[in-house]
Write a protein that holds these residues in place. Sequence first.
Motif, PDB file in Angstrom:
ATOM      1  N   SER A 448      55.419  29.592  41.547  1.00  0.00           N
ATOM      2  CA  SER A 448      55.438  30.604  40.694  1.00  0.00           C
ATOM      3  C   SER A 448      54.306  31.581  41.126  1.00  0.00           C
ATOM      4  O   SER A 448      53.093  31.086  41.499  1.00  0.00           O
ATOM      5  N   ASN A 449      54.265  32.855  40.404  1.00  0.00           N
ATOM      6  CA  ASN A 449      53.095  33.728  40.477  1.00  0.00           C
ATOM      7  C   ASN A 449      52.666  33.933  39.011  1.00  0.00           C
ATOM      8  O   ASN A 449      53.340  34.709  38.450  1.00  0.00           O
ATOM      9  N   LYS A 450      51.410  33.417  38.751  1.00  0.00           N
ATOM     10  CA  LYS A 450      51.198  33.558  37.372  1.00  0.00           C
ATOM     11  C   LYS A 450      50.489  34.896  36.971  1.00  0.00           C
ATOM     12  O   LYS A 450      50.101  35.275  35.843  1.00  0.00           O
ATOM     13  N   SER A 471      46.470  24.832  53.832  1.00  0.00           N
ATOM     14  CA  SER A 471      47.792  25.047  53.389  1.00  0.00           C
ATOM     15  C   SER A 471      48.093  26.429  53.613  1.00  0.00           C
ATOM     16  O   SER A 471      47.443  27.423  53.608  1.00  0.00           O
ATOM     17  N   PHE A 472      49.522  26.584  53.891  1.00  0.00           N
ATOM     18  CA  PHE A 472      50.124  28.081  54.579  1.00  0.00           C
ATOM     19  C   PHE A 472      51.346  28.371  53.640  1.00  0.00           C
ATOM     20  O   PHE A 472      51.951  27.749  52.784  1.00  0.00           O
ATOM     21  N   ILE A 511      48.879  30.474  44.513  1.00  0.00           N
ATOM     22  CA  ILE A 511      50.461  30.092  43.969  1.00  0.00           C
ATOM     23  C   ILE A 511      50.250  28.863  43.097  1.00  0.00           C
ATOM     24  O   ILE A 511      49.222  28.177  42.855  1.00  0.00           O
ATOM     25  N   SER A 512      51.160  28.841  42.129  1.00  0.00           N
ATOM     26  CA  SER A 512      51.449  27.648  41.291  1.00  0.00           C
ATOM     27  C   SER A 512      52.634  26.871  41.659  1.00  0.00           C
ATOM     28  O   SER A 512      53.630  27.508  41.687  1.00  0.00           O
ATOM     29  N   LEU A 513      52.573  25.711  41.623  1.00  0.00           N
ATOM     30  CA  LEU A 513      53.788  24.530  41.857  1.00  0.00           C
ATOM     31  C   LEU A 513      54.039  23.877  40.668  1.00  0.00           C
ATOM     32  O   LEU A 513      53.101  23.271  39.944  1.00  0.00           O
ATOM     33  N   LYS A 514      55.326  24.081  40.352  1.00  0.00           N
ATOM     34  CA  LYS A 514      55.596  23.137  39.070  1.00  0.00           C
ATOM     35  C   LYS A 514      55.979  21.579  39.599  1.00  0.00           C
ATOM     36  O   LYS A 514      56.655  21.220  40.336  1.00  0.00           O
ATOM     37  N   THR A 515      55.171  20.757  38.598  1.00  0.00           N
ATOM     38  CA  THR A 515      55.486  19.568  38.963  1.00  0.00           C
ATOM     39  C   THR A 515      56.863  18.943  38.021  1.00  0.00           C
ATOM     40  O   THR A 515      57.217  19.633  37.074  1.00  0.00           O
ATOM     41  N   THR A 516      56.939  17.462  37.890  1.00  0.00           N
ATOM     42  CA  THR A 516      58.201  17.014  37.409  1.00  0.00           C
ATOM     43  C   THR A 516      57.637  16.779  35.836  1.00  0.00           C
ATOM     44  O   THR A 516      58.517  16.933  35.006  1.00  0.00           O
ATOM     45  N   SER A 517      56.263  16.995  35.684  1.00  0.00           N
ATOM     46  CA  SER A 517      55.793  17.001  34.064  1.00  0.00           C
ATOM     47  C   SER A 517      55.778  18.490  33.480  1.00  0.00           C
ATOM     48  O   SER A 517      55.175  18.186  32.449  1.00  0.00           O
ATOM     49  N   LYS A 518      56.432  19.361  34.462  1.00  0.00           N
ATOM     50  CA  LYS A 518      56.368  20.638  33.660  1.00  0.00           C
ATOM     51  C   LYS A 518      55.152  21.316  33.721  1.00  0.00           C
ATOM     52  O   LYS A 518      54.832  22.405  33.140  1.00  0.00           O
ATOM     53  N   GLU A 519      54.095  20.724  34.416  1.00  0.00           N
ATOM     54  CA  GLU A 519      52.806  21.435  34.333  1.00  0.00           C
ATOM     55  C   GLU A 519      52.856  22.067  36.002  1.00  0.00           C
ATOM     56  O   GLU A 519      53.404  21.931  36.755  1.00  0.00           O
ATOM     57  N   PHE A 520      51.867  23.423  36.044  1.00  0.00           N
ATOM     58  CA  PHE A 520      51.855  23.858  36.927  1.00  0.00           C
ATOM     59  C   PHE A 520      50.436  23.631  37.679  1.00  0.00           C
ATOM     60  O   PHE A 520      49.418  23.854  36.816  1.00  0.00           O
ATOM     61  N   VAL A 521      50.141  23.570  38.882  1.00  0.00           N
ATOM     62  CA  VAL A 521      49.185  23.276  39.434  1.00  0.00           C
ATOM     63  C   VAL A 521      48.871  24.365  40.608  1.00  0.00           C
ATOM     64  O   VAL A 521      49.750  24.738  41.530  1.00  0.00           O
ATOM     65  N   ASP A 522      47.503  25.016  40.672  1.00  0.00           N
ATOM     66  CA  ASP A 522      47.157  26.141  41.468  1.00  0.00           C
ATOM     67  C   ASP A 522      46.743  25.666  42.701  1.00  0.00           C
ATOM     68  O   ASP A 522      45.985  24.867  42.866  1.00  0.00           O
ATOM     69  N   HIS A 575      44.733  20.164  49.755  1.00  0.00           N
ATOM     70  CA  HIS A 575      45.610  20.087  48.509  1.00  0.00           C
ATOM     71  C   HIS A 575      46.453  18.879  48.558  1.00  0.00           C
ATOM     72  O   HIS A 575      47.207  18.575  47.387  1.00  0.00           O
ATOM     73  N   TYR A 576      46.452  18.082  49.801  1.00  0.00           N
ATOM     74  CA  TYR A 576      47.469  17.162  49.810  1.00  0.00           C
ATOM     75  C   TYR A 576      47.405  15.965  48.797  1.00  0.00           C
ATOM     76  O   TYR A 576      48.380  15.599  48.196  1.00  0.00           O
ATOM     77  N   TRP A 577      46.139  15.487  48.641  1.00  0.00           N
ATOM     78  CA  TRP A 577      46.082  14.498  47.513  1.00  0.00           C
ATOM     79  C   TRP A 577      45.947  14.774  46.087  1.00  0.00           C
ATOM     80  O   TRP A 577      45.626  14.227  45.222  1.00  0.00           O
TER      81      TRP A 577
END
Length: 727
Positions: A448-450, A471-472, A511-522, A575-577
Amino acid sequence: MAAERNQKLRSANRAQLTKLFQRASSLMSDEPSVENVETLDLTYELIEEKMDYLKTLDERILSKLSDEKMEDGVAEADEFMFSAKEKLRRIRKHKENIQSEERRSEPSISNAPTPSDDPPRSNMKRNYRLPKLILSRFDGNLLQWPAFNDDFVSAIDENETLSTIEKFQFLRAQLDGEAFSTIAGLQLTANNYENAKELLRERYGQTHKIINAFMRALWELPRPDEDIKSLRFFYDRIETFIRGLSSLGKEEQSYGELLIPMILDKLPANTRRQIARAHGNNEWSIADLRSTLKSEIDALQAGEIDGFNQEKSYRPTAAFFTNSNTKKTTNKPKRKMKCAFCKNEHSSITCPVVSEQEKRFEIAKRDNLCFNCLTPNHSSRKCLSKFRCRSCNGKHHTALHAKQNSEPSAAQKAREPPAVEHAASTFTQGAKNQRNVVLLKTAIVEVSNKQTPFQLSATSGVLFDEGATRSFITEELVHKLQLQPTHSEEINLSVFGMDCKQPQTFDIVTISLKTTSKEFVDINAVVVPEISAPLHNLVTRRIANLSHLRNLRLAHTPSDDRSPFFVSVLIGADHYWDFVEDTIVRGPGPTAVASKFGYLLSGPAHSDDYVTANDTAFHVMAKQRNAEDDTLDKFWNLESIGIKDNKQTVQDPSDFQNFQRNYIEKRDDQYVAKLPWKTDHSPLPTNYRNACHRTRNTVRKLPVETRRVYDTIIRNQEKRNFIEKTC
């Protein structure tokens, strides 16, 4: 208010100083003993500190007095200080008398009594003085608490000759840093002494906390080097911590099995081989490991030969200077610079071997080096060097200066590229061939783009590669999400050892990535045209139904459709870990690793299926460039003229003619050349005399046969018009 407070402070400290003088007078009237002399020394030091503090208070108070009261105030302060100094002089004289009596009472060899004349040991009086007792200080380090507590209790707390107030004063004087802040709010009263001790015991005296600190110190011991000093320091620290744990009731049998692999892992490879050869194939115990390591260090120390590695110094045959003013040189050998940390010949400030500040402090403590001049056998407080830190002007060596990391604001991050240098990041898939099914860590994630009002999002393929340091994200996904760059960086691209191309500017987006817990990580990602060639979808339902994967939620949804899988985002080690977790599931097939998007599959699938893949690879080195880099490049390009190959292949014939016509002229049978890149440069001083003098000296040093060969060659070149005489 400040003046009244200073008056009250001075009155209170004068009263306390009077009590100290009374106690000193009482000690001087008593029969001299070891305990009385030590107490008198401590009282004397405390009196000196009080008098210094009173001088400061007198200056503050006198600076606030009016002109009419100034004379009376100065007279009153001088009268009290004169009386105090007179009493202090008497105490000093008494101490000197005791010391002289002790020296006179020491028996000599000539008049030593015979055994028959020896009095009974119970009636002998101790006329000698023990070394001065120096109390240890405590700054909040849990490892130091047991020793400090024992010292203070035996020397101060159980000393019946000291009052409670004096014990409290000694306690405050021996604390630093965090420990002092713990009791800083308590007033100097008899009741608060017990409160202060209770606060310190509650914070630092709990046994389980001290045990944890010792275990953490063992785990975080720095790796030793190959030299004996480093190995000895490593061994001594292990012994200290193990004995400390033993004094707290924690025996080595309870943690030895965990400690053994940690110690072996930290030892240098050569040392590991030596102790393994000595121990054989038997199981290690912590006692055996300590004993074997000690024997190895003793053997290394016994095998040292002083001066074996002494390097020979050779006198240079010549030295060349560009200036016209010369100085006479001496035969005194130049002192070689030696690093205090790695012992190599370079500056300690720029040591490339030991670059971390904490490691440098460890070596300085281990080798008993002064923190100010990095020479051994004295402390920084007694250092006579006038040099200070070049960065902060503090009393420590520049090599030990702590580098401050300031976190830039969000606005600065948006305007400026990050001041970091990134190591190489690599992504590899192989060559075009037929092979077994091998899974990579891929996932299907909502990106997503917040920043947009409607929070644009898209489901994209994500590849996890911990071998990449960045990251790319592809340009296609950036345009789709309407992402705006936060800043840009210059990146050099290189592939399989080929020469680096010119640096190119790449945008950085968030960018923001949506996890299985519905949280977004930038995360921050570098925008590139393409990450890889399309991959085949290898996560099939048959693989998902394997026994060890059957009940797992996979990050890449299983499908039997072998259509291409496009990677739009690559998550590297930066951002891997942030996403990958600790749980790992193994079985007959690919390995599953837990993540915030579900389980990631990787490794061979052990099936009869074969796939054809076009493998690609790229290698990225990202480094920030600024104006200083450009200036430095220009400088080195200028310095390397005539040294490195000229990449210009097309040359205008008129360039040389123009250089001859405008920049070279003949004056008095000599050629004079100008700098073509700096026409306004002032004339350089002539080095003619220096050149002639050094040339003649060099010729005189040549053997006769060599001079004849040179003479023949030069005359031949002159005859063929290769050279001509100019003087």
